[in-house]
Design an enzyme around this catalytic site. Structure first.
Site, PDB file in Angstrom:
ATOM      1  N   TYR A 139       0.803  -1.217   0.000  1.00 33.62           N
ATOM      2  CA  TYR A 139       0.000   0.000   0.000  1.00 33.62           C
ATOM      3  C   TYR A 139       0.844   1.279   0.000  1.00 33.62           C
ATOM      4  O   TYR A 139       0.295   2.369   0.098  1.00 33.62           O
ATOM      5  CB  TYR A 139      -0.924   0.024   1.216  1.00 33.62           C
ATOM      6  CG  TYR A 139      -2.030  -1.015   1.193  1.00 33.62           C
ATOM      7  CD1 TYR A 139      -2.183  -1.883   0.125  1.00 33.62           C
ATOM      8  CD2 TYR A 139      -2.919  -1.120   2.246  1.00 33.62           C
ATOM      9  CE1 TYR A 139      -3.188  -2.842   0.104  1.00 33.62           C
ATOM     10  CE2 TYR A 139      -3.937  -2.061   2.236  1.00 33.62           C
ATOM     11  CZ  TYR A 139      -4.067  -2.918   1.162  1.00 33.62           C
ATOM     12  OH  TYR A 139      -5.064  -3.854   1.154  1.00 33.62           O
ATOM     13  N   LYS A 189       2.537 -15.889   3.804  1.00 34.26           N
ATOM     14  CA  LYS A 189       2.555 -16.861   2.711  1.00 34.26           C
ATOM     15  C   LYS A 189       4.012 -17.171   2.389  1.00 34.26           C
ATOM     16  O   LYS A 189       4.524 -16.909   1.303  1.00 34.26           O
ATOM     17  CB  LYS A 189       1.817 -16.289   1.497  1.00 34.26           C
ATOM     18  CG  LYS A 189       1.544 -17.299   0.384  1.00 34.26           C
ATOM     19  CD  LYS A 189       0.543 -18.357   0.778  1.00 34.26           C
ATOM     20  CE  LYS A 189       0.232 -19.263  -0.420  1.00 34.26           C
ATOM     21  NZ  LYS A 189      -0.618 -20.411  -0.058  1.00 34.26           N
ATOM     22  N   ASP A 222      -4.030 -18.490   3.386  1.00 34.97           N
ATOM     23  CA  ASP A 222      -5.185 -19.230   2.899  1.00 34.97           C
ATOM     24  C   ASP A 222      -5.703 -20.204   3.957  1.00 34.97           C
ATOM     25  O   ASP A 222      -6.920 -20.383   4.117  1.00 34.97           O
ATOM     26  CB  ASP A 222      -4.874 -19.949   1.584  1.00 34.97           C
ATOM     27  CG  ASP A 222      -3.512 -20.614   1.559  1.00 34.97           C
ATOM     28  OD1 ASP A 222      -2.724 -20.418   2.502  1.00 34.97           O
ATOM     29  OD2 ASP A 222      -3.226 -21.332   0.584  1.00 34.97           O
ATOM     30  N   ASP A 246      -5.621  -6.535   5.947  1.00 35.56           N
ATOM     31  CA  ASP A 246      -6.792  -5.862   5.409  1.00 35.56           C
ATOM     32  C   ASP A 246      -7.870  -6.876   5.071  1.00 35.56           C
ATOM     33  O   ASP A 246      -9.057  -6.698   5.400  1.00 35.56           O
ATOM     34  CB  ASP A 246      -6.382  -5.079   4.164  1.00 35.56           C
ATOM     35  CG  ASP A 246      -7.442  -4.089   3.712  1.00 35.56           C
ATOM     36  OD1 ASP A 246      -8.505  -3.999   4.349  1.00 35.56           O
ATOM     37  OD2 ASP A 246      -7.207  -3.400   2.706  1.00 35.56           O
ATOM     38  N   ASP A 250     -11.642  -7.948   7.508  1.00 33.74           N
ATOM     39  CA  ASP A 250     -13.008  -7.871   7.010  1.00 33.74           C
ATOM     40  C   ASP A 250     -13.727  -9.205   7.190  1.00 33.74           C
ATOM     41  O   ASP A 250     -14.917  -9.246   7.542  1.00 33.74           O
ATOM     42  CB  ASP A 250     -13.020  -7.455   5.542  1.00 33.74           C
ATOM     43  CG  ASP A 250     -12.864  -5.946   5.368  1.00 33.74           C
ATOM     44  OD1 ASP A 250     -12.783  -5.247   6.390  1.00 33.74           O
ATOM     45  OD2 ASP A 250     -12.830  -5.482   4.218  1.00 33.74           O
TER      46      ASP A 250
END
Length: 360
Positions: A139, A189, A222, A246, A250
């Site tokens: 970001y 990851k 994942d 992020d 959510d």
């Protein structure tokens, strides 16, 4: 002795002004004689940008930085408006505030509330926090495109991870785990993102040696999404990078009943700059001005603010009042009159006031 706290209020757009008004109403009664909040409003967001062409000027930023804390409502206008395309508000306001004020910890708690249905059939006792790195990752705007608009366009976003940036957020997460149930999960990851993943894993391993009382494990992102759905109660503190955090937060918000109940803090733990607290939900321009928005997430963001300001008793009163209000909603059942934004805020504030009076 009562202390004075300088609060920069950024109501923003859409439902932002409505929920911030209720959050400030609750804040005033929650602190009692423990603190006095001097509130300075700032007109920032999509509406300001469309009026003036300014998103966040240097003068705005300097004025906000002179405060102790920031309370943000929501920003963003009609997503169909081409003048707001390209994330002009998100990058120019939200991300600029986070980067300029060095909000390197994004803290989002997740809990299930009595009577609030979760989309999960049996979530168990859910009570965890996600510690998301806030100033690095993909970001930061380190990227670009070549041959834009052609069939041969090339676009990239480079994820930036520094040893300094990773270590400071990891240390915060370990301290948070130590103060809670003593479990920390690194989510990344590492099998594919081998360079950034290796840095995160090595930093966690090194810091873990200083916290023998904290149990540490690792999950690929994942796998973490699966476990958040099938067994969210297993988590205590999750630490992860900006992008993964992020997404996970959510999902976590949905587990607890929706992002309309989710609070967050963008923290500068050192206190060099003011930390910023905001509900996770958006500006919902379709219901703006109609008193349909639930201000609970903004109120819970105030509780996070109070914890950050070392006013734990006041924060606890807000939490208890919200929990009681949630229980009342459940008891009323389907078909009960729908309360307005202000009515919810007043109900919570009245409960907080009663709790404040009982300990005075």
């Amino acid at each position: 002795m009562s202390r004075t706290v300088r609060l920069a209020a950024v109501p923003g757009d859409g439902i932002g002004p409505e929920v911030v008004a209720e959050a400030l109403k609750v804040l005033e009664v929650a602190v009692g004689d423990e603190a006095t909040f001097e509130v300075t409003p700032f007109h920032l967001g999509a509406a300001r940008y469309l009026e003036t062409g300014d998103v966040l000027t240097d003068d705005d930023l300097a004025a906000i930085a002179a405060h102790d804390v920031v309370l943000l409502g929501a920003v963003g206008g009609d997503p169909r408006d081409p003048r707001l395309a390209g994330g002009v508000i998100e990058r120019g306001l939200l991300l600029r505030l986070r980067f300029a004020l060095d909000h390197y910890v994004n803290l989002r708690p997740t809990t299930t509330w009595p009577g609030v249905p979760s989309p999960l059939a049996d979530p168990g006792t859910v009570d965890f926090v996600v510690v998301r790195e806030g100033t690095e990752g993909p970001y930061v705007g380190n990227g670009g495109s070549l041959r834009t608009g052609t069939p041969h366009e090339i676009a990239n976003e480079v994820s930036v991870n520094t040893a300094h940036g990773v270590e400071r957020v990891v240390r915060f997460a370990f301290e948070k785990a130590r103060s809670r149930r003593g479990r920390l999960t690194l989510v990344h990851k590492t099998n594919v993102l081998v360079f950034a993943g290796s840095l995160w894993q090595r930093v966690v391993d090194a810091v873990a040696a200083e916290y023998p009382d904290v149990a540490v494990d690792y999950q690929h992102v994942d796998a973490a999404t699966i476990h958040l759905v099938v067994d969210p109660a297993r988590f205590d503190v999750i630490v992860t990078d900006n992008l993964f955090g992020d997404i996970l937060t959510d999902l976590a918000g949905a587990i607890s009943g929706g992002i309309g109940l989710a609070a967050s803090g963008n923290l500068n733990p050192s206190g060099e700059f003011p930390s910023m607290f905001e509900p996770v939900h958006g500006s919902a321009p379709d219901i703006a001005g109609q008193q349909k928005a639930d201000p609970t997430a903004a109120i819970l963001s105030v509780a996070l603010m109070l914890e950050h300001l070392d006013l734990p008793e006041a924060a606890d009163r807000v939490h208890r009042a919200v929990e009681a209000d949630m229980a009342d909603r459940a008891a009323d059942g389907v078909g009960a009159p729908v309360r307005s934004t202000a009515e919810i805020g007043t109900a919570v504030a009245d409960r907080v006031a009663a709790l404040t009076t009982s300990v005075a």
